[in-house]
Motif scaffolding. Structure first.
Motif, PDB file in Angstrom:
ATOM      1  N   VAL A 265      32.047  13.955  60.354  1.00  0.00           N
ATOM      2  CA  VAL A 265      32.154  12.496  60.395  1.00  0.00           C
ATOM      3  C   VAL A 265      31.279  11.863  59.313  1.00  0.00           C
ATOM      4  CG1 VAL A 265      31.479  10.499  61.790  1.00  0.00           C
ATOM      5  CG2 VAL A 265      32.890  12.284  62.790  1.00  0.00           C
ATOM      6  N   GLN A 266      30.057  12.388  59.180  1.00  0.00           N
ATOM      7  CA  GLN A 266      29.141  11.837  58.171  1.00  0.00           C
ATOM      8  C   GLN A 266      29.679  12.040  56.756  1.00  0.00           C
ATOM      9  OE1 GLN A 266      26.214  10.134  58.744  1.00  0.00           O
ATOM     10  NE2 GLN A 266      26.895  10.185  60.859  1.00  0.00           N
ATOM     11  N   THR A 267      30.269  13.194  56.523  1.00  0.00           N
ATOM     12  CA  THR A 267      30.716  13.518  55.169  1.00  0.00           C
ATOM     13  C   THR A 267      32.071  12.909  54.829  1.00  0.00           C
ATOM     14  OG1 THR A 267      29.597  15.635  55.479  1.00  0.00           O
ATOM     15  CG2 THR A 267      31.024  15.457  53.555  1.00  0.00           C
ATOM     16  N   HIS A 268      32.986  12.962  55.810  1.00  0.00           N
ATOM     17  CA  HIS A 268      34.376  12.592  55.482  1.00  0.00           C
ATOM     18  C   HIS A 268      34.888  11.350  56.222  1.00  0.00           C
ATOM     19  CE1 HIS A 268      34.863  16.427  53.401  1.00  0.00           C
ATOM     20  NE2 HIS A 268      34.238  16.991  54.427  1.00  0.00           N
ATOM     21  N   GLY A 269      34.358  11.065  57.384  1.00  0.00           N
ATOM     22  CA  GLY A 269      34.850   9.936  58.172  1.00  0.00           C
ATOM     23  C   GLY A 269      35.425  10.396  59.508  1.00  0.00           C
ATOM     24  N   TYR A 270      35.741   9.425  60.343  1.00  0.00           N
ATOM     25  CA  TYR A 270      36.197   9.699  61.716  1.00  0.00           C
ATOM     26  C   TYR A 270      37.699  10.003  61.793  1.00  0.00           C
ATOM     27  CZ  TYR A 270      31.878   7.310  63.183  1.00  0.00           C
ATOM     28  OH  TYR A 270      30.577   6.939  63.381  1.00  0.00           O
ATOM     29  N   PRO A 271      38.086  10.949  62.668  1.00  0.00           N
ATOM     30  CA  PRO A 271      39.513  11.119  62.967  1.00  0.00           C
ATOM     31  C   PRO A 271      39.905  10.095  64.041  1.00  0.00           C
ATOM     32  CG  PRO A 271      38.246  12.820  64.114  1.00  0.00           C
ATOM     33  CD  PRO A 271      37.249  11.921  63.410  1.00  0.00           C
ATOM     34  N   VAL A 272      40.775   9.141  63.711  1.00  0.00           N
ATOM     35  CA  VAL A 272      41.123   8.090  64.676  1.00  0.00           C
ATOM     36  C   VAL A 272      42.632   7.885  64.759  1.00  0.00           C
ATOM     37  CG1 VAL A 272      38.960   6.798  64.345  1.00  0.00           C
ATOM     38  CG2 VAL A 272      40.954   6.229  62.960  1.00  0.00           C
ATOM     39  N   ILE A 273      43.085   7.407  65.901  1.00  0.00           N
ATOM     40  CA  ILE A 273      44.477   7.009  66.178  1.00  0.00           C
ATOM     41  C   ILE A 273      45.432   8.206  66.098  1.00  0.00           C
ATOM     42  CG2 ILE A 273      46.357   5.392  65.653  1.00  0.00           C
ATOM     43  CD1 ILE A 273      43.775   3.930  66.469  1.00  0.00           C
ATOM     44  N   SER A 274      45.672   8.712  64.884  1.00  0.00           N
ATOM     45  CA  SER A 274      46.539   9.885  64.709  1.00  0.00           C
ATOM     46  C   SER A 274      46.229  10.488  63.347  1.00  0.00           C
ATOM     47  CB  SER A 274      48.020   9.478  64.758  1.00  0.00           C
ATOM     48  OG  SER A 274      48.359   8.762  63.580  1.00  0.00           O
ATOM     49  N   LYS A 275      46.746  11.689  63.138  1.00  0.00           N
ATOM     50  CA  LYS A 275      46.480  12.338  61.848  1.00  0.00           C
ATOM     51  C   LYS A 275      47.024  11.515  60.688  1.00  0.00           C
ATOM     52  CE  LYS A 275      45.743  17.034  62.987  1.00  0.00           C
ATOM     53  NZ  LYS A 275      46.176  18.373  63.190  1.00  0.00           N
ATOM     54  N   LEU A 276      48.249  11.014  60.839  1.00  0.00           N
ATOM     55  CA  LEU A 276      48.844  10.263  59.727  1.00  0.00           C
ATOM     56  C   LEU A 276      48.054   8.990  59.441  1.00  0.00           C
ATOM     57  CD1 LEU A 276      52.735  10.483  60.030  1.00  0.00           C
ATOM     58  CD2 LEU A 276      51.209  11.697  58.483  1.00  0.00           C
ATOM     59  N   VAL A 277      47.708   8.245  60.501  1.00  0.00           N
ATOM     60  CA  VAL A 277      46.954   7.001  60.304  1.00  0.00           C
ATOM     61  C   VAL A 277      45.615   7.309  59.636  1.00  0.00           C
ATOM     62  CG1 VAL A 277      45.747   5.137  61.504  1.00  0.00           C
ATOM     63  CG2 VAL A 277      48.091   5.696  62.139  1.00  0.00           C
ATOM     64  N   SER A 278      44.940   8.354  60.074  1.00  0.00           N
ATOM     65  CA  SER A 278      43.645   8.703  59.469  1.00  0.00           C
ATOM     66  C   SER A 278      43.808   9.101  58.011  1.00  0.00           C
ATOM     67  CB  SER A 278      42.993   9.858  60.237  1.00  0.00           C
ATOM     68  OG  SER A 278      42.678   9.445  61.543  1.00  0.00           O
TER      69      SER A 278
END
Ligand code: SF4
Length: 326
Positions: free
Chosen positions: A108-121
């Protein structure tokens, strides 16, 4: 390759064909999946394994071991699994535990959060990381227009309802699964020359549906070959099979009971990494429930991962920064 699957040539199928298969009886699906399992096993001369996690893979492992009892199971312990899922997999005979090199916090710190769905992220990540090489992709995500000026499929665009997240102050990415799950499994596969069966279904997500339409169950030619023999199953099929065979499964699901819509579990309906924010809009209280069985972990999510502000941001109606209320 052995096997005489009557459904050979299923690759590149239409959505109507998939819906037709999804509507078949459980008996049909068991036969279908068993043929796919045999095809995979024979293709790789038995050098195969089953990727284990929650209830879906309990069913998959039972199907595989009904034909090949000695196939090993592999569990990727991401550090984010529900404790009862970990305990259950410890009790599965011949189940190998492997770990990723990074943890969720690092990702999360390096790349960001996985949210909603894979495509949206993924689309949010494209738009949040502009560079010289991705301007065509960014245009596609916002307008649906490809580099050659033609209009792409609407699935290639970031839906309007999620555009407020682009400039929300949080970074998003779809890479987490790759780092925490796929990479360790691929390294294991490479080291031990075992090709995995994975218990994913087309009903799980748009990405999985597209993947099945493209490759069918057995992706022999993919850069990371894998078999998804229960792709055409539904959640009801999983519950019916597990219930009929009285299969042991992780305690967090509770019991399988009848309800007006069919079968359901009295506890969690599905599991995965506890911190994961994929599907949060469909189950907005999922993070809150963690407080009941793991208050320390809940507090970590709230305070160290900033879920106290991020989760409400994801689940409440927002303003579209590209124009007007949504
Ligand atoms: S399920 Fe979610 S938290 Fe777990 S590895 Fe995949 S993206 Fe990361």
């Amino acid at each position: 390759m052995g096997g005489s699957c009557p459904l050979r040539g299923c690759c590149m199928m239409s959505i109507a064909e998939l819906r037709d298969r999804q509507s078949m009886s459980l008996e049909f699906k068991i036969r279908y999946s068993t043929l796919k399992i045999q095809e995979w096993y024979e293709h790789f001369n038995g050098q195969v394994c089953v990727s284990k996690s929650g209830l879906d893979s309990v069913v998959l492992l039972d199907l595989v071991r009904s034909v090949y009892p000695d196939v090993p199971a592999v569990f990727v312990d991401t550090g984010q699994e529900n404790a009862t899922v970990v305990d259950h997999n410890k009790s599965v005979p011949n189940c190998i535990f492997i770990k990723p090199k990074k943890n969720f916090y690092d990702v999360v710190q390096t790349h960001g959060y996985p949210v909603i769905s894979k495509l949206v992220s993924r689309y949010l990540s494209d738009l949040q990381n502009p560079n010289d090489r991705n301007h065509v992709t960014r245009k596609l995500r916002l307008t649906g227009i490809r580099g050659d000026g033609t209009r792409g499929n609407s699935v290639m665009m970031l839906p309007q309802i999620y555009r407020y997240l682009i400039n929300s102050g949080y970074r998003f990415s779809d890479i987490c699964c790759k780092i925490l799950k796929k990479k360790p499994l691929m390294q294991f596969q490479k080291e031990f020359k075992l090709y995995p069966y994975i218990g994913t279904m087309a009903v799980d997500s748009q990405v999985r549906e597209l993947s099945y339409l493209k490759s069918g169950c057995n992706a022999f030619d993919a850069c990371s070959p894998c078999s998804t023999p229960i792709s055409i199953w539904t959640r009801q099929d999983i519950l019916e099979y597990a219930s009929a065979k009285s299969l042991p499964y992780p305690a967090c699901y509770g019991s399988i009971i009848s309800c007006p819509a069919g079968l359901k579990t009295t506890g969690e309906q599905s599991t995965g990494c506890e911190a994961c924010l994929f599907g949060i809009r469909q189950d907005p209280l999922r993070i809150e429930r963690i407080k009941t069985w793991s208050p320390a972990r809940y507090n970590f999510f709230m305070d160290s991962l900033n879920y106290r502000s991020l989760v409400p941001l994801l689940i409440s109606p927002q303003m579209d920064l590209f124009g007007g209320a949504l």
